[in-house]
Motif scaffolding. Structure first.
Motif, short mmCIF file in Angstrom:
data_model
loop_
_atom_site.label_atom_id
_atom_site.label_comp_id
_atom_site.label_asym_id
_atom_site.label_seq_id
_atom_site.Cartn_x
_atom_site.Cartn_y
_atom_site.Cartn_z
N TYR A 164 0.85 -1.20 0.00
CA TYR A 164 0.00 0.00 0.00
C TYR A 164 0.89 1.25 0.00
CZ TYR A 164 -3.89 3.09 1.23
OH TYR A 164 -4.84 4.08 1.22
N ARG A 165 1.95 1.19 0.80
CA ARG A 165 2.87 2.34 0.91
C ARG A 165 3.52 2.67 -0.43
NH1 ARG A 165 8.10 3.25 1.33
NH2 ARG A 165 8.79 1.08 1.39
N VAL A 166 3.99 1.64 -1.16
CA VAL A 166 4.77 1.93 -2.38
C VAL A 166 3.90 2.16 -3.62
CG1 VAL A 166 6.81 0.69 -1.54
CG2 VAL A 166 5.15 -0.53 -2.98
N LEU A 167 2.60 1.91 -3.48
CA LEU A 167 1.69 2.10 -4.62
C LEU A 167 1.19 3.55 -4.65
CD1 LEU A 167 0.46 0.28 -6.85
CD2 LEU A 167 -1.43 -0.18 -5.31
N LYS A 168 1.07 4.10 -5.88
CA LYS A 168 0.55 5.47 -6.01
C LYS A 168 -0.95 5.47 -5.72
CE LYS A 168 3.72 6.75 -9.71
NZ LYS A 168 3.85 6.95 -11.16
N PRO A 169 -1.51 6.59 -5.27
CA PRO A 169 -2.97 6.65 -5.11
C PRO A 169 -3.63 6.36 -6.46
CG PRO A 169 -1.93 8.55 -4.10
CD PRO A 169 -0.85 7.83 -4.85
N GLY A 170 -4.65 5.54 -6.47
CA GLY A 170 -5.32 5.16 -7.72
C GLY A 170 -4.63 3.99 -8.42
N GLY A 171 -3.47 3.57 -7.89
CA GLY A 171 -2.74 2.44 -8.48
C GLY A 171 -3.47 1.13 -8.25
N VAL A 172 -3.10 0.12 -9.04
CA VAL A 172 -3.79 -1.17 -8.91
C VAL A 172 -2.85 -2.24 -8.35
CG1 VAL A 172 -5.52 -0.82 -10.71
CG2 VAL A 172 -3.29 -1.75 -11.34
N ILE A 173 -3.46 -3.17 -7.64
CA ILE A 173 -2.71 -4.33 -7.13
C ILE A 173 -3.55 -5.56 -7.45
CG2 ILE A 173 -3.63 -3.94 -4.78
CD1 ILE A 173 -1.00 -5.23 -3.74
N ALA A 174 -2.89 -6.57 -8.06
CA ALA A 174 -3.65 -7.74 -8.52
C ALA A 174 -3.01 -9.04 -8.05
CB ALA A 174 -3.75 -7.72 -10.03
N PHE A 175 -3.88 -10.02 -7.80
CA PHE A 175 -3.46 -11.35 -7.33
C PHE A 175 -4.12 -12.41 -8.20
CE2 PHE A 175 -4.05 -8.34 -3.93
CZ PHE A 175 -2.85 -8.40 -3.23
N SER A 176 -3.34 -13.40 -8.62
CA SER A 176 -3.93 -14.56 -9.30
C SER A 176 -3.54 -15.80 -8.53
CB SER A 176 -3.42 -14.67 -10.73
OG SER A 176 -4.08 -13.74 -11.55
N GLU A 177 -4.50 -16.69 -8.37
CA GLU A 177 -4.26 -17.90 -7.57
C GLU A 177 -4.85 -19.12 -8.27
OE1 GLU A 177 -2.39 -17.83 -4.94
OE2 GLU A 177 -2.34 -15.66 -4.60
N LEU A 178 -4.21 -20.28 -8.02
CA LEU A 178 -4.67 -21.56 -8.59
C LEU A 178 -4.86 -22.56 -7.45
CD1 LEU A 178 -2.26 -22.22 -11.60
CD2 LEU A 178 -4.74 -21.95 -11.73
N LEU A 179 -5.95 -23.30 -7.51
CA LEU A 179 -6.26 -24.26 -6.43
C LEU A 179 -5.16 -25.31 -6.24
CD1 LEU A 179 -8.41 -25.25 -4.35
CD2 LEU A 179 -9.34 -26.67 -6.17
N VAL A 180 -4.46 -25.69 -7.31
CA VAL A 180 -3.44 -26.74 -7.18
C VAL A 180 -2.22 -26.27 -6.37
CG1 VAL A 180 -4.01 -28.07 -9.24
CG2 VAL A 180 -2.47 -26.11 -9.44
N ASP A 181 -2.08 -24.97 -6.19
CA ASP A 181 -0.98 -24.45 -5.38
C ASP A 181 -1.25 -24.81 -3.91
OD1 ASP A 181 0.85 -22.96 -3.96
OD2 ASP A 181 0.26 -21.02 -4.78
N PRO A 182 -0.30 -25.47 -3.23
CA PRO A 182 -0.53 -25.85 -1.82
C PRO A 182 -0.76 -24.63 -0.91
CG PRO A 182 1.54 -26.77 -2.64
CD PRO A 182 0.99 -25.92 -3.74
N ASP A 183 -0.38 -23.44 -1.38
CA ASP A 183 -0.58 -22.23 -0.58
C ASP A 183 -1.79 -21.42 -1.03
OD1 ASP A 183 1.79 -22.58 1.03
OD2 ASP A 183 2.92 -22.10 -0.77
N TYR A 184 -2.62 -22.03 -1.86
CA TYR A 184 -3.79 -21.32 -2.43
C TYR A 184 -4.66 -20.72 -1.32
CZ TYR A 184 -8.61 -21.28 -4.36
OH TYR A 184 -9.88 -20.95 -4.73
N PRO A 185 -4.89 -19.39 -1.37
CA PRO A 185 -5.83 -18.78 -0.42
C PRO A 185 -7.21 -18.63 -1.08
CG PRO A 185 -4.45 -17.09 -1.41
CD PRO A 185 -4.15 -18.37 -2.15
N LEU A 186 -8.25 -18.73 -0.30
CA LEU A 186 -9.60 -18.50 -0.85
C LEU A 186 -9.70 -17.04 -1.29
CD1 LEU A 186 -11.76 -20.30 1.85
CD2 LEU A 186 -11.43 -21.03 -0.53
#
Ligand SMILES: C[S@@+](CC[C@H](N)C(=O)[O-])C[C@H]1O[C@@H](n2cnc3c(N)ncnc32)[C@H](O)[C@@H]1O
Length: 220
Positions: A164-186
């Motif tokens: 949050y600190r290093v992102l500009k206001p209005g900037g975007v942050i994106a996450f992609s996840e796959l169920l087969v990943d043992p660390d997959y978060p809901l």
């Protein structure tokens, strides 16, 4: 003839069910261990997770668009792995933009640097850094992208505060996840964490097996 074919079919079905059961048991065990012991993915796995099956679901050439990245943006990629997505982001943002890829594993950074050089991409910088302590000034980036990284972190809340600190206001942050990943978060876990950190959900696509969430940094 029909009997032989149906017997063969039943044998194949049996083999497939056993393999599936083994895969599910293995995945469950690894997931349980990973729940208590968080550590970065061993670097030998980086090329294994970049496979044709995954490229169909998360095509490297499409992911920058899915992640809300636009040409000319300055992008921070956290945990680039073997750098397959880094190269595509760099090509997509073009000469007016750039990608800084950070990874806690020096071997990942070496791989990204070698790949960028081999592909002649000059708008990529790769640095060894921990996402919870980034060597960048406030409001440096237009976009942050993370693929299969958040669930691997011992303190996702601290990481999101730092992002949050290093992102500009209005900037975007994106996450992609796959169920087969043992660390997959809901997806709902990621939404709760990101919302707590001050981000607002902008776009959500995919399903339970594979999803992408795009958030925006809003100044409250
Ligand atoms: C599962 S891999 C995903 C690699 C790549 N994003 C992909 O989807 O193919 C997770 C990556 O995050 C990196 N990583 C783990 N903890 C980190 C941290 N605290 N700071 C920065 N990178 C980290 C790992 O070294 C690894 O390269």
């Amino acid at each position: 003839m029909i009997r032989t074919v149906s017997r063969l079919f039943l044998r194949l079905l049996n083999l497939f069910s056993r393999l599936l059961a083994l895969a599910i048991i293995w995945h469950t065990i690894v997931r349980a261990v990973r729940y208590f012991y968080k550590f970065p993915m061993p670097h030998q796995m980086a090329n294994l997770i970049d496979n044709p099956w995954r490229r169909k679901i998360q095509p490297p050439g499409i992911m920058p668009i899915r992640h809300g990245i636009e040409p000319g943006m300055k992008v921070l990629e956290v945990g680039p792995g073997n750098g397959a997505y880094t190269m595509e982001i760099a090509s997509w943002v073009g000469e007016d933009g750039g990608v800084i890829a950070i990874d806690i594993e020096p071997s990942a950074i070496e791989r990204v640097e070698a790949r960028a050089q081999a592909e002649g991409l000059e708008n990529i910088e790769a640095r060894v850094a921990d996402v919870v302590n980034l060597p960048f000034a406030d409001e440096t980036f237009d976009a942050v992208t993370m693929m299969s990284v958040l669930g691997e972190l011992p303190s996702p809340q601290l990481a999101l505060m730092e992002l949050y600190r290093v992102l500009k206001p209005g900037g975007v942050i994106a996450f992609s996840e796959l169920l087969v990943d043992p660390d997959y978060p809901l997806a709902r876990t990621v939404i709760a964490l990101a919302t707590d950190a001050g981000f607002r959900l902008k776009n959500q696509e995919g399903n339970f097996f594979s999803y992408t969430l795009v958030f925006e940094k809003v100044s409250w």
